[in-house]
Design a protein around this motif. Structure first.
Motif, mmCIF file in Angstrom:
data_model
loop_
_atom_site.group_PDB
_atom_site.id
_atom_site.type_symbol
_atom_site.label_atom_id
_atom_site.label_comp_id
_atom_site.label_asym_id
_atom_site.label_seq_id
_atom_site.Cartn_x
_atom_site.Cartn_y
_atom_site.Cartn_z
ATOM 1 N N LEU A 145 0.867 -1.171 -0.046
ATOM 2 C CA LEU A 145 -0.058 -0.068 0.137
ATOM 3 C C LEU A 145 0.885 1.303 -0.104
ATOM 4 O O LEU A 145 2.068 1.256 0.543
ATOM 5 C CB LEU A 145 -0.745 0.029 1.180
ATOM 6 N N GLY A 146 0.568 2.235 -0.501
ATOM 7 C CA GLY A 146 0.964 3.548 -0.298
ATOM 8 C C GLY A 146 -0.026 4.769 -0.598
ATOM 9 O O GLY A 146 -1.002 4.655 -0.958
ATOM 10 N N SER A 147 0.378 5.971 0.013
ATOM 11 C CA SER A 147 -0.258 7.040 -0.081
ATOM 12 C C SER A 147 -0.495 7.615 -1.442
ATOM 13 O O SER A 147 -1.430 8.163 -1.885
ATOM 14 C CB SER A 147 -0.013 8.080 1.046
ATOM 15 N N ASP A 148 0.580 7.507 -1.952
ATOM 16 C CA ASP A 148 0.912 8.120 -3.247
ATOM 17 C C ASP A 148 0.305 9.920 -2.968
ATOM 18 O O ASP A 148 -0.044 10.481 -3.881
ATOM 19 C CB ASP A 148 0.002 7.768 -4.315
ATOM 20 N N GLY A 149 0.657 10.203 -1.899
ATOM 21 C CA GLY A 149 0.540 11.593 -1.487
ATOM 22 C C GLY A 149 1.237 12.737 -2.131
ATOM 23 O O GLY A 149 2.440 12.305 -2.403
ATOM 24 N N HIS A 150 0.674 13.749 -2.599
ATOM 25 C CA HIS A 150 1.301 14.718 -3.417
ATOM 26 C C HIS A 150 1.289 16.052 -2.816
ATOM 27 O O HIS A 150 2.149 16.795 -2.814
ATOM 28 C CB HIS A 150 0.529 14.709 -4.712
ATOM 29 N N ARG A 151 0.289 16.249 -2.037
ATOM 30 C CA ARG A 151 0.057 17.816 -1.337
ATOM 31 C C ARG A 151 -0.704 17.806 0.123
ATOM 32 O O ARG A 151 -0.987 16.443 0.474
ATOM 33 C CB ARG A 151 -0.689 18.656 -2.429
ATOM 34 N N THR A 152 -0.915 18.735 0.562
ATOM 35 C CA THR A 152 -1.581 18.772 1.823
ATOM 36 C C THR A 152 -3.097 19.181 1.592
ATOM 37 O O THR A 152 -4.097 18.966 2.558
ATOM 38 C CB THR A 152 -1.053 19.819 2.816
ATOM 39 N N GLU A 153 -3.357 19.748 0.483
ATOM 40 C CA GLU A 153 -4.780 20.106 0.292
ATOM 41 C C GLU A 153 -5.662 19.086 -0.440
ATOM 42 O O GLU A 153 -6.831 18.796 -0.149
ATOM 43 C CB GLU A 153 -4.858 21.262 -0.698
#
Length: 264
Positions: free
Chosen positions: A192-200
């Motif tokens: 699993l991964g968040s693939d997080g890009h930003r805070t918004e």
């Protein structure tokens, strides 16, 4: 939890804009129970290949900033590599540039134009060079999800599969949520991964995803604790150990109920 897919490095791709945003994203990760995170900026997207030295330098800067902010999280270098013929130019045999946390694992991304047969040949060449492939956010690829026999065949050949945890919450739409749930039902989610890009938006906050996984486990009466299992699998990346998951012989999809068949 170990987040193997994130875009936390500042000002290198379409992820974090600056170090302040990076630290906010890391704070979200810590609040989600993430203890280790791999920074995987886009590489080879649109032909742009940031140097491995730049990725490592930015990772070191983020590590120092996180320590100064007293954030209890370990940060590792990596990349999300778009798969096309160019990868054979910069992914050299014996090198660990662009790999995850210094291991032989590489995170590969397909495009809408990727053809499964050509992709398989490229991945096989990378395997011959000593790389251990992980396919990023597999639930996105309609060309594979519409032919799940290909996915099973790939998994049997050592190609591992990662899902974005946001797909289980419906963040990317019901279509991808169904894909992710079907992959879970067939025990084809290895990481699993968040693939997080930003805070918004598309953040590194994985708490809602963890709740969605618990609900899915109950709904499907599945004994697989995906949060725990994928964390254990990801620890193999950090320890440079090979993962040999059990692979199903056939793809199964839960049958829809009579009410749904009549009125859908």
């Amino acid at each position: 939890m170990i987040d193997i897919h994130s875009h936390i490095l500042p000002a290198i791709d379409d992820g974090a804009r600056n170090m302040d945003m990076t630290l906010s994203m890391l704070h979200m990760s810590v609040e989600s129970g993430v203890t280790d995170i791999i920074a995987t900026p886009h590489v080879n997207r649109g032909g742009h290949v940031p140097s491995w030295q730049e990725i490592e330098e930015k990772t070191a800067q983020v590590t120092d900033a996180a320590k100064e902010a007293y954030l209890p999280i370990h940060i590792y270098s990596g990349a999300e590599i778009e798969l096309n013929g160019d990868v054979l130019r910069f992914l050299k045999e014996g090198s660990r540039d662009y790999c995850l946390a210094g291991s032989p694992y590489i995170l590969l991304e397909l495009t809408d134009q990727s053809q499964p047969d050509m992709s398989e040949r490229l991945i096989y060449e990378l395997q011959l060079r000593g790389f251990w492939p992980i396919l990023a956010h597999v639930e996105r690829y309609g060309q594979l999800m519409s032919h799940p026999d290909i996915l099973i065949s790939w998994a049997k050949k050592g190609i591992l599969l990662q899902c974005n945890i946001g797909s289980f919450t419906g963040y990317f739409g019901q279509h991808l949520q169904r894909h992710a749930e079907n992959l879970y039902q067939n025990h084809l989610v290895h990481f699993l991964g968040s693939d997080g890009h930003r805070t918004e938006f598309r953040t590194t906050d994985m708490r809602e995803g963890q709740d969605a996984l618990r609900s899915l486990q109950q709904k499907q009466h599945n004994q697989q604790d995906l949060w725990l299992e994928t964390t254990q699998n990801a620890s193999r990346i950090l320890n440079h150990r090979v993962l040999y998951p059990d692979v199903p012989e056939h793809w199964q999809v839960k049958k829809k109920g009579l009410w749904h068949r009549l009125f859908s």
